[in-house]
Design an enzyme around this catalytic site. Structure first.
Site, PDB file in Angstrom:
ATOM      1  N   ARG A 253       0.814  -1.241   0.000  1.00 27.47           N
ATOM      2  CA  ARG A 253       0.000   0.000   0.000  1.00 27.47           C
ATOM      3  C   ARG A 253       0.837   1.276   0.000  1.00 27.47           C
ATOM      4  NH1 ARG A 253      -3.391  -3.314   3.021  1.00 27.47           N
ATOM      5  NH2 ARG A 253      -5.143  -3.918   1.725  1.00 27.47           N
TER       6      ARG A 253
ATOM      7  N   LYS B 192       4.005  11.373 -11.668  1.00 23.65           N
ATOM      8  CA  LYS B 192       3.159  10.504 -12.502  1.00 23.65           C
ATOM      9  C   LYS B 192       3.947   9.238 -12.782  1.00 23.65           C
ATOM     10  CE  LYS B 192       0.213  13.413 -15.432  1.00 23.65           C
ATOM     11  NZ  LYS B 192      -0.073  13.798 -16.813  1.00 23.65           N
TER      12      LYS B 192
ATOM     13  N   GLU C 109      11.891  16.926 -24.955  1.00 25.32           N
ATOM     14  CA  GLU C 109      11.059  17.393 -23.824  1.00 25.32           C
ATOM     15  C   GLU C 109      11.529  18.784 -23.350  1.00 25.32           C
ATOM     16  OE1 GLU C 109       8.308  15.851 -22.976  1.00 25.32           O
ATOM     17  OE2 GLU C 109       8.569  13.664 -22.898  1.00 25.32           O
TER      18      GLU C 109
ATOM     19  N   LYS D  21       8.358  22.634 -15.555  1.00 24.89           N
ATOM     20  CA  LYS D  21       7.459  21.524 -15.250  1.00 24.89           C
ATOM     21  C   LYS D  21       6.868  21.669 -13.845  1.00 24.89           C
ATOM     22  CE  LYS D  21       6.431  16.731 -15.393  1.00 24.89           C
ATOM     23  NZ  LYS D  21       6.718  15.391 -15.864  1.00 24.89           N
TER      24      LYS D  21
ATOM     25  N   GLU E 217      -3.901  17.285 -12.407  1.00 24.88           N
ATOM     26  CA  GLU E 217      -4.447  17.693 -13.696  1.00 24.88           C
ATOM     27  C   GLU E 217      -5.958  17.951 -13.652  1.00 24.88           C
ATOM     28  OE1 GLU E 217      -2.001  15.658 -16.666  1.00 24.88           O
ATOM     29  OE2 GLU E 217      -3.674  15.811 -18.033  1.00 24.88           O
TER      30      GLU E 217
ATOM     31  N   ARG F  75      -1.926  21.300 -15.787  1.00 29.41           N
ATOM     32  CA  ARG F  75      -0.803  20.398 -16.051  1.00 29.41           C
ATOM     33  C   ARG F  75      -0.910  19.780 -17.455  1.00 29.41           C
ATOM     34  NH1 ARG F  75       1.569  15.773 -11.902  1.00 29.41           N
ATOM     35  NH2 ARG F  75       3.140  15.034 -13.357  1.00 29.41           N
TER      36      ARG F  75
ATOM     37  N   ASN G 228       1.212  18.222 -22.039  1.00 28.14           N
ATOM     38  CA  ASN G 228       0.909  17.171 -23.023  1.00 28.14           C
ATOM     39  C   ASN G 228       1.053  17.646 -24.462  1.00 28.14           C
ATOM     40  OD1 ASN G 228       0.296  15.335 -21.035  1.00 28.14           O
ATOM     41  ND2 ASN G 228      -1.857  15.928 -20.953  1.00 28.14           N
TER      42      ASN G 228
ATOM     43  N   HIS H 206       1.886  15.307 -27.261  1.00 25.88           N
ATOM     44  CA  HIS H 206       1.722  13.941 -26.751  1.00 25.88           C
ATOM     45  C   HIS H 206       0.463  13.237 -27.239  1.00 25.88           C
ATOM     46  CE1 HIS H 206       5.130  15.029 -24.342  1.00 25.88           C
ATOM     47  NE2 HIS H 206       5.153  13.863 -23.728  1.00 25.88           N
TER      48      HIS H 206
ATOM     49  N   HIS I 250       1.816   9.901 -28.425  1.00 26.57           N
ATOM     50  CA  HIS I 250       1.445   8.621 -27.793  1.00 26.57           C
ATOM     51  C   HIS I 250       0.784   7.676 -28.800  1.00 26.57           C
ATOM     52  CE1 HIS I 250       1.378  10.097 -23.320  1.00 26.57           C
ATOM     53  NE2 HIS I 250       2.583   9.857 -23.765  1.00 26.57           N
TER      54      HIS I 250
ATOM     55  N   HIS J  19      10.436   7.638 -27.198  1.00 33.12           N
ATOM     56  CA  HIS J  19       9.428   8.604 -26.758  1.00 33.12           C
ATOM     57  C   HIS J  19       9.688  10.010 -27.319  1.00 33.12           C
ATOM     58  CE1 HIS J  19       6.289  10.328 -24.304  1.00 33.12           C
ATOM     59  NE2 HIS J  19       7.138  11.190 -23.772  1.00 33.12           N
TER      60      HIS J  19
HETATM   61  N1  LIG Z   1       6.109  10.117 -15.643  1.00 27.19           N
HETATM   62  C1  LIG Z   1       6.201  11.173 -16.426  1.00 27.19           C
HETATM   63  O1  LIG Z   1       5.822  12.281 -16.063  1.00 27.19           O
HETATM   64  C2  LIG Z   1       6.806  11.007 -17.799  1.00 27.19           C
HETATM   65  C3  LIG Z   1       7.177  12.145 -18.535  1.00 27.19           C
HETATM   66  C4  LIG Z   1       7.813  11.954 -19.762  1.00 27.19           C
HETATM   67  C5  LIG Z   1       8.054  10.663 -20.219  1.00 27.19           C
HETATM   68  N2  LIG Z   1       7.666   9.588 -19.474  1.00 27.19           N
HETATM   69  C6  LIG Z   1       7.938   8.220 -19.912  1.00 27.19           C
HETATM   70  O2  LIG Z   1       9.348   8.031 -19.910  1.00 27.19           O
HETATM   71  C7  LIG Z   1       9.626   6.965 -20.825  1.00 27.19           C
HETATM   72  C8  LIG Z   1      10.815   7.326 -21.671  1.00 27.19           C
HETATM   73  O3  LIG Z   1      11.934   7.514 -20.832  1.00 27.19           O
HETATM   74  P1  LIG Z   1      13.422   7.369 -21.394  1.00 27.19           P
HETATM   75  O4  LIG Z   1      13.540   8.129 -22.643  1.00 27.19           O
HETATM   76  O5  LIG Z   1      14.310   7.662 -20.273  1.00 27.19           O
HETATM   77  O6  LIG Z   1      13.471   5.828 -21.841  1.00 27.19           O
HETATM   78  P2  LIG Z   1      14.186   4.530 -21.299  1.00 27.19           P
HETATM   79  O7  LIG Z   1      14.024   4.361 -19.845  1.00 27.19           O
HETATM   80  O8  LIG Z   1      13.700   3.426 -22.179  1.00 27.19           O
HETATM   81  O9  LIG Z   1      15.721   4.801 -21.633  1.00 27.19           O
HETATM   82  C9  LIG Z   1      16.146   4.849 -22.961  1.00 27.19           C
HETATM   83  C10 LIG Z   1      17.267   3.809 -23.228  1.00 27.19           C
HETATM   84  O10 LIG Z   1      18.465   4.249 -22.606  1.00 27.19           O
HETATM   85  C11 LIG Z   1      18.990   3.229 -21.740  1.00 27.19           C
HETATM   86  N3  LIG Z   1      19.693   3.961 -20.686  1.00 27.19           N
HETATM   87  C12 LIG Z   1      19.162   4.568 -19.602  1.00 27.19           C
HETATM   88  N4  LIG Z   1      20.115   5.273 -18.961  1.00 27.19           N
HETATM   89  C13 LIG Z   1      21.275   5.072 -19.637  1.00 27.19           C
HETATM   90  C14 LIG Z   1      22.606   5.539 -19.484  1.00 27.19           C
HETATM   91  N5  LIG Z   1      22.922   6.397 -18.514  1.00 27.19           N
HETATM   92  N6  LIG Z   1      23.539   5.135 -20.374  1.00 27.19           N
HETATM   93  C15 LIG Z   1      23.210   4.298 -21.399  1.00 27.19           C
HETATM   94  N7  LIG Z   1      21.978   3.845 -21.617  1.00 27.19           N
HETATM   95  C16 LIG Z   1      21.015   4.233 -20.748  1.00 27.19           C
HETATM   96  C17 LIG Z   1      17.784   2.410 -21.347  1.00 27.19           C
HETATM   97  O11 LIG Z   1      18.143   1.106 -20.963  1.00 27.19           O
HETATM   98  C18 LIG Z   1      16.973   2.430 -22.643  1.00 27.19           C
HETATM   99  O12 LIG Z   1      17.482   1.472 -23.548  1.00 27.19           O
HETATM  100  C19 LIG Z   1       8.394   6.736 -21.647  1.00 27.19           C
HETATM  101  O13 LIG Z   1       7.761   5.545 -21.228  1.00 27.19           O
HETATM  102  C20 LIG Z   1       7.521   7.938 -21.311  1.00 27.19           C
HETATM  103  O14 LIG Z   1       6.144   7.652 -21.402  1.00 27.19           O
HETATM  104  C21 LIG Z   1       7.054   9.742 -18.283  1.00 27.19           C
HETATM  105 ZN   LIG Z   2       6.795  13.017 -22.756  1.00 27.88          ZN
END
Ligand SMILES: NC(=O)c1ccc[n+]([C@@H]2O[C@H](COP(=O)([O-])OP(=O)(O)OC[C@H]3O[C@@H](n4cnc5c(N)ncnc54)[C@H](O)[C@@H]3O)[C@@H](O)[C@H]2O)c1
Ligand SMILES: [Zn+2]
Length: 355
Positions: A113, A135, A177, A219, A229, A237, A241, A244, A248, A261
């Site tokens: 929980r 999020k 971003e 942000k 939101e 918030r 998007n 997005h 998405h 992404h």
């Molecule tokens: N929660 C939120 O508010 C929010 C906001 C924006 C995006 N997101 C989400 O974030 C995700 C994308 O995140 P991302 O771009 O970090 O993707 P990711 O976590 O897939 O990382 C991208 C790649 O880089 C690798 N990697 C990570 N750190 C590394 C490093 N230091 N050196 C070498 N390789 C490394 C990972 O293994 C992966 O292959 C999406 O799912 C998106 O929906 C969430």
């Molecule tokens: Zn995003």
């Protein structure tokens, strides 16, 4: 540059720290104050986490990427933690990109929980965006992030030294971003980026830290005013998007394989900027400036799926949409966004054919 930020809101209590070469120490400090620490680590990250004598730190390494944000990824991580006797006094530290952060945050918010958790984002994208705001969640076959919670981390450490190993493609993904934050809120930041993007993409320390800091502040401004939101105005918030709704849907259509992404939302931002221009909200001058910037730094701007009839059907499945209407957070000039524009599915199809 201020290198320590404290954010204190009635509900939101997250300490954000920007500090270089600090991961080891950060984890050790948390371990001193807590009974048991579970570090969930992206297997691609090569950092020294040899906490030999400290037997209250357990490292769990997992393969990350969008494929981990699934029911199965959730089950595997939750069960590994349970098997290793996680209890109410334990804390979770996620060390990885946005996919790991989103998954680990969701696990932390639901396991027993809710347990305290910390984020050490290791991609540029996660440092400027996903680690901020609480999020988290996983995807379903019907769309992205459809299962999740709002759950704030207790602390976030942004350490740019970890970005050294990040592939260029992922650096550009994170940049998407950053430019989004400038486009929705800060014209001066956009102008600054026009000058500095080369340095930033080459991971110049001071440029990077300034861009990360500015991005986080933009942000946070939205998150603090509208954590869940609920707002229906410019402070919502939902402004974050921008790009997005389209992005998405592209990710979902290609099952997260063709684009990462940042690439998907880059196409999304250009498409939504064109929609905004088509509706008479954004000037052609501003639209062209944005397109020129995206082309110069090799951000993606188009994909053929946009004009496909089935694309609008995917769009209507987004969680922001219902009754065949599609909601867009658009911009009306560089540095200014406007609240949801509700467009009818057929109207969107027609616009997508014309732009
Ligand atoms: N929660 C939120 O508010 C929010 C906001 C924006 C995006 N997101 C989400 O974030 C995700 C994308 O995140 P991302 O771009 O970090 O993707 P990711 O976590 O897939 O990382 C991208 C790649 O880089 C690798 N990697 C990570 N750190 C590394 C490093 N230091 N050196 C070498 N390789 C490394 C990972 O293994 C992966 O292959 C999406 O799912 C998106 O929906 C969430
Ligand atoms: Zn995003």
């Amino acid at each position: 540059m201020q290198n320590k930020l404290f954010i204190k809101d009635k509900k939101l209590k997250t300490e954000i720290l920007i500090k270089k070469n600090y991961i080891y120490k950060f984890i050790k400090n948390i371990a001193k104050k807590n009974e048991k620490v579970f570090c969930v680590l992206d297997a691609k990250i090569k950092i020294d986490l040899d906490f030999d004598k400290q037997n209250n730190i357990k490292i769990i390494s997992i393969q990350c990427g969008e494929k981990v944000k699934t029911f199965n990824g959730y089950k595997e991580l939750a069960e590994r933690l349970i098997k290793n006797n996680i209890n109410r006094k334990s804390v979770i530290i996620a060390i990885g990109g946005g996919t790991l952060g989103d998954l680990a945050g969701f696990v932390a918010s639901t396991l027993l929980r809710g347990l305290d958790f910390f984020l050490i984002p290791t991609t540029l994208l996660s440092q400027v965006d996903s680690s901020i705001g609480g999020k988290n969640g996983i995807n379903t076959i019907y769309g992205k992030n459809l299962l999740g919670t709002f759950y704030q981390p207790k602390g976030v450490l942004i350490d740019i030294s970890v970005l050294k190993s990040l592939p260029k493609k992922e650096v550009i993904s994170g940049y998407a971003e950053i430019i989004k934050h400038a486009l929705i809120k800060d014209y001066a930041f956009f102008c600054w980026l026009e000058e500095k993007t080369n340095k930033l993409l080459n991971l110049n320390k001071s440029t990077l830290e300034r861009a990360i800091y500015r991005s986080i502040m933009i942000k946070l401004n939205y998150v603090i005013k509208d954590q869940k939101e609920f707002l229906l105005n410019k402070n919502s918030r939902a402004m974050l998007n921008f790009g997005h709704t389209i992005g998405h849907a592209i990710e979902n259509h290609y099952k997260y394989k063709k684009f990462n992404h940042g690439e998907a939302i880059s196409i999304g931002m250009i498409t939504e900027a064109k929609i905004s221009n088509y509706l008479g909200l954004l000037s052609s001058n501003d639209l062209n400036k944005i397109i020129t910037h995206f082309k110069k730094y090799r951000l993606k701007i188009y994909d053929k799926i946009l004009s496909d009839k089935k694309f609008v059907n995917i769009l209507t499945k987004d969680k922001k949409n219902f009754n065949n209407n599609i909601n867009f957070s658009l911009i009306d000039k560089i540095g200014s966004s406007i609240f949801y524009k509700k467009l009818d599915k057929d109207q969107v199809y027609k616009i997508l054919q014309k732009i």
